[in-house]
Scaffold this active site. Structure first.
Site, short mmCIF file in Angstrom:
data_model
loop_
_atom_site.label_atom_id
_atom_site.label_comp_id
_atom_site.label_asym_id
_atom_site.label_seq_id
_atom_site.Cartn_x
_atom_site.Cartn_y
_atom_site.Cartn_z
N TYR A 99 83.85 20.54 -48.14
CA TYR A 99 83.15 21.83 -48.09
C TYR A 99 84.16 22.93 -47.77
CZ TYR A 99 80.38 25.70 -46.35
OH TYR A 99 79.84 26.94 -46.16
N GLU A 151 80.72 29.99 -51.21
CA GLU A 151 81.07 28.63 -50.82
C GLU A 151 81.16 27.69 -52.01
OE1 GLU A 151 77.92 27.51 -48.01
OE2 GLU A 151 76.97 26.34 -49.59
#
Lengths: 381, 289
Positions: free
Chosen positions: A101, A189
């Site tokens: 991530y 993101e």
């Protein structure tokens, strides 16, 4: 404003972040054409503004033509958490070994952007943050200087990213910050970043949300906005320019100022009613806007009663009264009982203008809400 | 006594020639605020109701000895206006403008940390010390001189609670709307600390709302640092997760942070009673006095 995955990926790819080969499709035939070019396995991914698409059945992997056709038929037109899927992204499947991530958001308590990296990619990062906060490495960014390269490396090493891909991931992060700043993003993101069996690093998903308040200086992004409201009332509110949220109750609520409108909702609940909506007419509303607000709330078939609560600062009571009269005088019969409470700037002038044959008037917030809740109960019986 | 503004505050209005700027300058002057100058780039030399207009804030400070500014500049130019104010070492800058881009505010916030200036807002109704000075858009007539301090994230909710107090004859030392944006200059804690140090403030009302963790942090501050009693109100108990309720900052995140429940519990744990209605907040304050 939310960008779709395919829009964000276009922006990422242009900035040099590797993304899987993909095609946008809006019909089963287009999906079949796309998979023919891209090959198998292929991911068919719904392009809607909801989180958790995979779990909700909006992402499917196809290993052959039959599966691709089935996935396209299943996903196109499906209802995903209230949104109809009109487009899918057809994307080459990635053979991955790890999922990471990386993301950047505004840390409001620090008043600074923060970069976040974790080896626990592929799942909801908010859940990771709650259950295992140490699994996310964080680095605050000085907005005057941007993300220093050493900071990108530092947060990547702290997160425990495998050494052989650490510099690649750090470079992703630096590029993401440049995009975050240049586009006035509120969040950006990649979840997951996939590490392939060849140890290449690929952005398998892309999230990019833009600060609505900054859209005035990003015409290119504003043009990408696709109205996709959960229901037609929210679409209508968008046209009128209201802050509106539809809820499931039967007492319609109109007021000025977010805090006071939220308070009015809370009081409806406190006095045993159920709020039908949040509608903030904003500051300084003129008569037409007030009339539009009433039209909005009357359009909601769940609404059995309306409370109009105004405490004027820059909003003037006489303008509000004029708007209420205009909206109600066009009806032979008022659709639902309306309780009005006017206080603050020009409230007395407003009370003189207000046609009290058409509305019920209460002097305090508490009394107004209680009366509206009683009205709602009577009407719904 | 009061906090942040009083009779001695000398105000320059940034954006004084715009519609909002002009209207609220009149209201502020009518209330008795000492508005000594205005700015509007390119319109230096003009005047608004006899108040001299300058091209720059530094001229206004030099010529008229202003020590505070109120910003009525449109969102696209608001951050620039705040930077200009910060570069002249004013004591106080009150930014009324709604819709300032968040990344602009992050840069302002950075600069602010290097100065001694206090910023209130943006996206706020301003600050008032009843009977002395009003910087912003609050309706002056609902306030009364007294000894209760008030700090709130929301404008109109402030008016509601103030009227509940004033109706009972409970006046205010100072009332501040800190603004509903994600990044703001003055936090609950800054205001609470100032009220705690103000000898005339005998009780404080704190009005919060869903989103962020400012109320939780304020609760901790109250428990550890305040002797002055505080009563609270939290708006947004019925707000569904993931929906922005008007203010950019007012959103309960998907994972459940920023909820009204968490804020009410934090305040209760700090010994702060939280009213179910604005009127109940006034009940609590009455009990304190």
């Amino acid at each position: 404003m939310k960008l779709h995955e395919y829009q964000a990926k276009d922006i990422f790819a242009e900035a040099g972040i590797p993304v899987p080969e993909s095609r946008l499709a809006s019909s089963v035939d287009e999906v079949m054409e796309a998979v023919e070019d891209i090959g198998y396995p292929a991911a068919i991914k719904a392009q809607v503004h909801v989180g958790g698409r995979g779990k909700a059945g909006g992402i499917k992997i196809a290993m052959d033509e039959d599966e691709a056709r089935q996935a396209a038929e299943d996903i196109l037109g499906m209802d995903l958490k209230g949104y109809t899927v009109e487009k899918v992204l057809v994307e080459a499947g990635v053979d991955f070994e790890n999922e990471l991530y990386v993301g950047i958001t505004m840390d409001r308590s620090e008043g600074k952007p923060v970069a976040m990296v974790s080896t626990e990619g592929g799942v909801n990062i908010e859940e990771v943050a709650e259950e295992n906060p140490d699994a996310i490495a964080r680095e605050h960014i000085d907005p005057a200087f941007g993300l220093h390269p050493y900071q990108a490396r530092k947060v990547v090493f702290e997160a425990g990213i495998p050494r052989d891909v650490a510099f690649d991931v750090a470079s992703f992060l630096s590029t993401l910050y440049d995009l975050y700043e240049a586009n006035d993003a509120s969040d950006i993101e990649i979840n997951p970043v996939m590490i392939t069996s060849d140890r290449d690093v690929v952005a398998a998903d892309a999230v990019m949300n833009i600060d609505d308040d900054a859209l005035f200086r990003h015409d290119d992004l504003a043009a990408m906005e696709e109205d996709s409201y959960e229901d037609e009332l929210e679409a209508k509110a968008g046209e009128y320019g209201f802050d509106y949220v539809r809820l499931s109750g039967n007492t319609g609520i109109i007021g000025n100022g977010a805090g006071l409108v939220m308070t009015t909702l809370d009081l409806v609940d406190y006095y045993g009613g159920t709020p039908a909506n949040f509608l903030d007419i904003g500051g300084g509303a003129k008569a037409e806007r007030v009339a539009n607000a009433l039209d909005m709330v009357f359009s909601d078939e769940n609404v059995d009663s309306v409370v109009f609560n105004i405490f004027g600062g820059i909003t003037r009571g006489d303008e509000v009264a004029k708007g209420i009269n205009e909206a109600l005088e066009q009806f032979d019969e008022i659709p639902k009982p309306v309780v009005v409470r006017l206080a603050g700037t020009n409230a007395e002038e407003g009370m003189e203008i207000l046609n009290t044959d058409l509305v019920q008037v209460e002097a305090t917030l508490e009394d107004a809400v209680q009366r509206a809740v009683e009205n709602a109960k009577e009407v719904s019986q | 006594m009061s906090i942040f503004v009083d009779d001695d505050t000398r105000v320059v209005v940034q954006g004084i020639t715009g519609g909002e700027g002009k209207f609220h300058t009149r209201q502020m002057v009518e209330y008795g605020t000492n508005v000594v100058a205005g700015t509007s780039p390119g319109k230096g030399g003009q005047d608004v109701d006899g108040i001299p207009v300058y091209d720059t804030v530094s001229e206004a400070v030099e010529e008229e000895d202003a020590n505070a500014s109120v910003v009525f500049v449109p969102p696209a130019f608001a951050a620039d206006a705040i930077f200009e104010a910060l570069d002249t070492d004013l004591d106080l800058v009150v930014a009324i403008t709604e819709g300032v881009p968040t990344q602009d505010m992050a840069k302002v916030n950075k600069r602010l940390s290097e100065t001694d200036t206090r910023l209130i807002g943006p996206n706020c109704p301003g600050i008032i010390t009843p009977g002395e000075a009003k910087l912003g858009i609050l309706p002056g007539n609902i306030f009364e001189e007294g000894n209760v301090g008030l700090v709130s994230r929301s404008g109109t909710l402030t008016y509601q609670v103030v009227s509940n107090l004033t109706e009972r004859g409970i006046g205010q030392t100072t009332a501040i709307g800190i603004g509903g944006d994600p990044i703001i200059g003055t936090s609950f804690i800054d205001a609470l600390e100032a009220f705690e140090n103000d000898p005339d403030t005998e009780a404080v009302v704190m009005c919060g709302e869903i989103g962020g963790e400012d109320e939780e942090q304020a609760a901790k501050f109250i428990a550890e640092n305040m002797d002055t009693p505080v009563a609270g109100f939290i708006a947004g108990r019925t707000a569904p997760p993931g929906k922005r309720m008007g203010h950019a900052g007012a959103i309960v995140s998907g994972s459940g942070t920023g909820t009204a429940e968490s804020k009410i519990n934090a305040l209760n744990d700090a010994g702060v009673p939280v009213g179910d209605t604005p009127n109940e907040v006034a009940d609590h304050i009455e009990d304190f006095l």
